[in-house]
Design an enzyme around this catalytic site. Structure first.
Site, PDB file in Angstrom:
ATOM      1  N   CYS A   1      -9.451  -7.227   5.746  1.00  0.00           N
ATOM      2  CA  CYS A   1      -9.094  -6.074   5.722  1.00  0.00           C
ATOM      3  C   CYS A   1     -10.511  -5.341   5.999  1.00  0.00           C
ATOM      4  O   CYS A   1     -11.551  -5.812   5.315  1.00  0.00           O
ATOM      5  CB  CYS A   1      -8.613  -5.468   4.417  1.00  0.00           C
ATOM      6  SG  CYS A   1      -8.050  -3.582   4.718  1.00  0.00           S
TER       7      CYS A   1
ATOM      8  N   HIS B   1       0.732  -1.146  -0.025  1.00  0.00           N
ATOM      9  CA  HIS B   1      -0.112   0.067   0.097  1.00  0.00           C
ATOM     10  C   HIS B   1       0.847   1.146   0.049  1.00  0.00           C
ATOM     11  O   HIS B   1       2.134   1.180  -0.097  1.00  0.00           O
ATOM     12  CB  HIS B   1      -1.077   0.078   1.120  1.00  0.00           C
ATOM     13  CG  HIS B   1      -0.342   0.028   2.525  1.00  0.00           C
ATOM     14  ND1 HIS B   1      -0.017  -1.184   3.121  1.00  0.00           N
ATOM     15  CD2 HIS B   1       0.376   1.009   3.261  1.00  0.00           C
ATOM     16  CE1 HIS B   1       0.801  -0.795   4.245  1.00  0.00           C
ATOM     17  NE2 HIS B   1       0.825   0.290   4.385  1.00  0.00           N
TER      18      HIS B   1
ATOM     19  N   TYR C   1      -3.266   3.735   2.129  1.00  0.00           N
ATOM     20  CA  TYR C   1      -4.429   3.381   1.195  1.00  0.00           C
ATOM     21  C   TYR C   1      -3.935   2.440   0.326  1.00  0.00           C
ATOM     22  O   TYR C   1      -2.742   2.702  -0.140  1.00  0.00           O
ATOM     23  CB  TYR C   1      -4.839   4.570   0.369  1.00  0.00           C
ATOM     24  CG  TYR C   1      -5.651   5.559   1.436  1.00  0.00           C
ATOM     25  CD1 TYR C   1      -7.243   5.346   1.812  1.00  0.00           C
ATOM     26  CD2 TYR C   1      -5.355   6.693   1.993  1.00  0.00           C
ATOM     27  CE1 TYR C   1      -7.887   5.889   2.588  1.00  0.00           C
ATOM     28  CE2 TYR C   1      -6.088   7.570   2.682  1.00  0.00           C
ATOM     29  CZ  TYR C   1      -7.242   7.237   3.078  1.00  0.00           C
ATOM     30  OH  TYR C   1      -8.142   7.792   3.887  1.00  0.00           O
ATOM     31  N   THR C   2      -4.731   1.570  -0.416  1.00  0.00           N
ATOM     32  CA  THR C   2      -4.095   0.827  -1.513  1.00  0.00           C
ATOM     33  C   THR C   2      -5.194   1.344  -2.750  1.00  0.00           C
ATOM     34  O   THR C   2      -6.240   1.295  -2.662  1.00  0.00           O
ATOM     35  CB  THR C   2      -4.651  -0.469  -1.341  1.00  0.00           C
ATOM     36  OG1 THR C   2      -3.993  -1.142   0.072  1.00  0.00           O
ATOM     37  CG2 THR C   2      -4.418  -1.640  -2.253  1.00  0.00           C
TER      38      THR C   2
END
Length: 846
Positions: A820, A648, A665-666
């Site tokens: 997640c 990420h 964030y990805t």
């Protein structure tokens, strides 16, 4: 009389006195000395001239003595070399004789298990003689018998054996260079000739069926091309015969088929091109020859890659052509072999077609028992019939040889598949702080005792150390090998795991070792940096060279992941063979220039793990009432982000009070996307970063740094992966799933449980459904809603243990679960997974 003339006469007198040691070349030098010394106008003394000439004599005498001494040393070396080679040849022949006698005697052993052990030992001994050991193919020292035609051309006393490794590699490289040069001619000249022949076809149609109009240039071009083919096929046969003498495993037919090709080309050269039948065959042959050039181009690539792979991995037989090496085999099955079968099928069709059309000419008595008519085409038809037979025969034999090669490769790979990955891991562990030569000397003895993790774990550390004692750090490596093997049995059922995290958790396995195994055994893009790569990257200006980690990061940034494996091996080969740490050849500095130019012209990935860098926001899409898609532009339209699958990015921004706010964030775009990166982000009322992003407008910038994260996916690291996501936690799941499903060589099965409050909260639903529709056997997604609408067919409430049991694969060494989402959800999922028997290593939370 002038001054120069006067001293020239004096010089003549002195030259006569010292003619025994003053050469004609030195005469001018002496004259210049006399004129220089006499620049003041006075006559030079005879003593000064004698002293000068005496100095020249001493230099000449010293040079003569050095030449004699060097000749004497060469003579002694030659005698030692011949004597040692003769002694080795006698010993090798004795070993071969003993091997044959033991093979005959083993049948007398009654115990079948003992007989099997003896057979394995004898097979290993034969393989060592044939080239597996560090000395390469030992048979080449026994005055190997040259192929019949090569012996006929050169005689029996000519030796073509290359005893030095660099000479053997040089022969192989020159062979590849010759093939590459030939591809250029075979790919262009036939096309030009075919175009000219089609124009001649058009003219012949206008002038009558029996007339063929060939310009002198076209006629000469055809004759020259067939003459060149004769040269090419003869040269190929001779070169491959030399490779065979030097231990290369070339099947006899591949050499013989070059002689057949040369015979066919010579026959075509002798036939009249003006013959309609010969002309028809020549047209077909030109197109076929052009396609053959394309197949040769692909074949050259695989053969050269296999040679570099063998040398870079420390293999001994640099001359090898077909030995079952895994490098390139998958690609050959997918591309090269189908092309070869197409080429051979086309060749067979041309040959059979010609034979069928021209065989009546053989039974026609005209030209055999009676005179041939002037306008008859019998000579051309009969010659073309022979060409057709040769073509068809070669096509059939080539097809059978290709099938035999495929069978040999697959059998070898099946035999090696069970132990090769473990043995590769062991060899790389042993290679630390020692030379590949030492490792290659030790590993055959070690693998004789322990071919797999189970056998290695049963060995005492002292026994392992006794075998690997010649290499550096033997005590530490012996303990690591023992403990590593026990961990493999305990955690992975004796199999080598296919992920960086699991490999680096083993004893004696660092990042470099894990990278080598992931790259060579599992095909995962990795760039292991050894001493050669670290040295050359600094020498070429591609990295600062401050640390191995920095060199790896710099080279990964420079090259696309698809090139890492090949370039890694090629730099190792180049560093070993041409650019050592000492006595570097300055002429090879051209490599530095080319690589520097490439580096300066390449668009490096955007991300930098050491510093935050800004990106401009170019678009905002409102996906739901509280979720947006943010699209940022990379600085270069051709630039990659540089984010490995499963990792990420960290965002950095300032809040209203000027304090730093960080958030990982990805992206939903993969690393193959050029010029932009997209994020799907849910805006929370109390989220510091999401509130900042909610207020962003097109043109604003965001600071980003990466890659970050402990998880990195590698191809086929598990057979089945379960995914549990909640809300925006689906973004890393989508990134991993999309990368797995895009890779055609990845067979991993994926199941996703995706929980949300309402149906409107489901993010990137279209993308997930598209993946499930495109890959129904490998990917399925099950949506779970807290508040489902009427007629909802998915799950209701929260994700439960029963849902996990229903949709995920059972716990095991080849299963993994990723999760997640909000912390309460991931904590609950961990409790479920623990109670169901999923180990800590099989679970990962983003």
């Amino acid at each position: 009389m002038g001054k120069k003339r006067k001293f020239e006469l004096d010089l003549d007198v002195e030259r006569n006195m010292y003619s025994s040691f003053v050469t004609a070349a030195n005469a001018e030098k002496v004259l210049n000395f006399v004129l220089r010394e006499n620049a003041g106008g006075e006559h030079i003394s005879k003593a000064a001239l004698v002293q000068f000439l005496q100095h020249e004599y001493e230099e000449a005498e010293a040079l003569l003595n050095r030449c004699k001494a060097l000749s004497h040393r060469v003579s002694i070396y030659a005698k030692k070399l011949v004597g040692e080679q003769d002694a080795l040849a006698v010993e090798i022949k004795s070993l071969q004789a003993n091997l044959q006698s033991l093979r005959k005697a083993k049948s007398a052993v009654e115990d079948r298990q003992e007989q099997q052990q003896i057979s394995e030992l004898l097979s290993e001994a034969a393989a060592t003689i044939n080239g597996v050991g560090p000395g390469g193919d030992l048979r080449r020292l026994c005055n190997p018998k040259m192929p019949r035609l090569l012996s006929l051309l050169l005689g029996d006393k000519v030796s073509l054996v290359a005893l030095r490794k660099d000479q053997a590699v040089g022969i192989r490289e020159e062979y590849h260079a010759f093939r590459n040069r030939a591809v250029g001619i075979m790919g262009t000249v036939p096309l030009l000739l075919y175009s000219g022949m089609k124009r001649a076809d058009h003219v012949s149609v206008e002038g009558g069926k029996d007339s063929i109009s060939l310009t002198p240039a076209l006629l000469t071009g055809l004759q020259l091309y067939f003459a060149w083919l004769c040269y090419f096929y003869v040269a190929m046969a001779l070169r491959e015969a030399v490779l065979l003498v030097n231990g290369s495993h070339i099947k006899p037919w591949w050499i013989a088929h070059h002689w057949w090709s040369a015979l066919g080309s010579l026959l075509m050269l002798a036939l009249p091109i003006s013959s309609p039948t010969v002309y028809y065959f020549a047209e077909s042959f030109m197109l076929w020859s052009t396609f053959q050039a394309g197949v040769m181009l692909v074949q050259n690539r695989y053969q050269k890659r296999r040679m570099y792979t063998r040398i870079a991995l420390g293999k001994n037989s640099a001359m090898d052509v077909v030995s079952g090496e895994s490098s390139g085999s998958a690609g050959q099955l997918l591309l090269l072999y189908p092309l070869l079968f197409i080429l051979q099928g086309w060749q067979l069709w041309i040959g059979v077609d010609l034979a069928i059309k021209t065989w009546p000419a053989l039974v026609n008595p005209e030209g055999w028992l009676e005179a041939e008519r002037c306008q008859s085409d019998l000579r051309g038809m009969r010659g073309t019939f022979l060409c057709g037979l040769i073509f068809a025969y070669m096509a059939l034999r080539n097809s059978f040889a290709t099938i035999a090669t495929i069978t040999e490769k697959r059998q070898t790979r099946l035999q090696q598949r069970r132990h090769s990955t473990f043995q590769l891991l062991v060899a790389v562990i042993l290679s630390a702080q020692t030379t590949d030569k030492k490792v290659n000397e030790v590993t055959p003895h070690l693998f004789k005792r322990a071919q797999d993790a189970a056998a290695m774990a049963c060995m005492e550390v002292a026994d392992i150390q006794a075998i690997i004692q010649p290499i550096g750090l033997a005590p530490t490596k012996a303990k690591n090998l023992s403990n590593m093997s026990k961990l493999l049995l305990e955690r992975h059922g004796g199999e080598v795991p296919g992920s960086f995290a699991e490999l680096e958790a083993l004893h004696g396995v660092g990042h470099k070792t894990a990278s080598v195994v992931m790259s060579q055994a599992f095909g995962h893009p990795a760039f292991p940096v050894d001493t050669h790569i670290h040295r050359l990257a600094a020498r070429w200006g591609l990295s600062s060279g401050k640390s191995v980690e920095q060199t790896e990061a710099d080279l990964k940034a420079l090259l696309p992941p698809s090139a890492w494996r090949d370039v890694h091996l090629q730099i190792i080969y180049f560093g070993r063979e041409h650019c050592p740490a000492k006595q570097h050849d300055p002429k090879l500095v051209i490599v530095s220039i080319l690589l520097a130019l490439r580096a300066s012209g390449a668009a490096k990935p955007f991300l930098d793990p050491q510093q935050f860098k800004p990106l401009s926001l170019i678009r905002i899409d409102q996906l739901t009432h509280n979720t947006k898609r943010f699209v940022f532009a990379l600085p270069d339209p051709k630039m990659r982000l540089g984010l490995p699958t499963g990792q990420h990015i960290t965002f950095l921004a300032k809040d209203e009070e000027g304090r730093d706010v960080y958030r990982p964030y990805t992206p939903t775009t993969d690393d193959d996307t050029l010029g932009r990166v997209e994020f799907v982000i849910k805006v929370y009322p109390n989220g510091k970063m999401t509130q900042i992003m909610d207020k962003m407008a097109v043109g604003d910038t965001m600071l980003m740094k990466g890659p970050r994260g402990r998880f990195q996916y590698s191809r086929n690291m598990k057979q089945a992966i379960g995914m549990i996501a909640g809300g925006t936690g689906v973004t890393p799941m989508y990134q991993v799933a999309a990368a797995i499903l895009k890779d055609q060589q990845d067979t991993t099965r994926i199941s996703l449980l995706f929980g949300n409050l309402t149906e409107d909260d489901i993010l990137i639903r279209q993308e997930l459904d598209a993946l499930a529709a495109a890959h129904p056997k490998r990917f399925n997604v099950h949506y779970v809603l807290n508040t489902p609408p009427a007629n909802w067919t998915g799950g209701s409430g929260f994700i439960t243990k029963d849902m996990i049991k229903q949709h995920f694969a059972a716990p095991g060494p080849n299963t993994m679960v990723l999760s997640c989402g909000p912390k309460p959800m991931t904590d609950a999922m961990k409790g479920y997974l623990d109670s169901m028997g999923y180990s800590e290593e099989a679970q990962f939370q983003f």
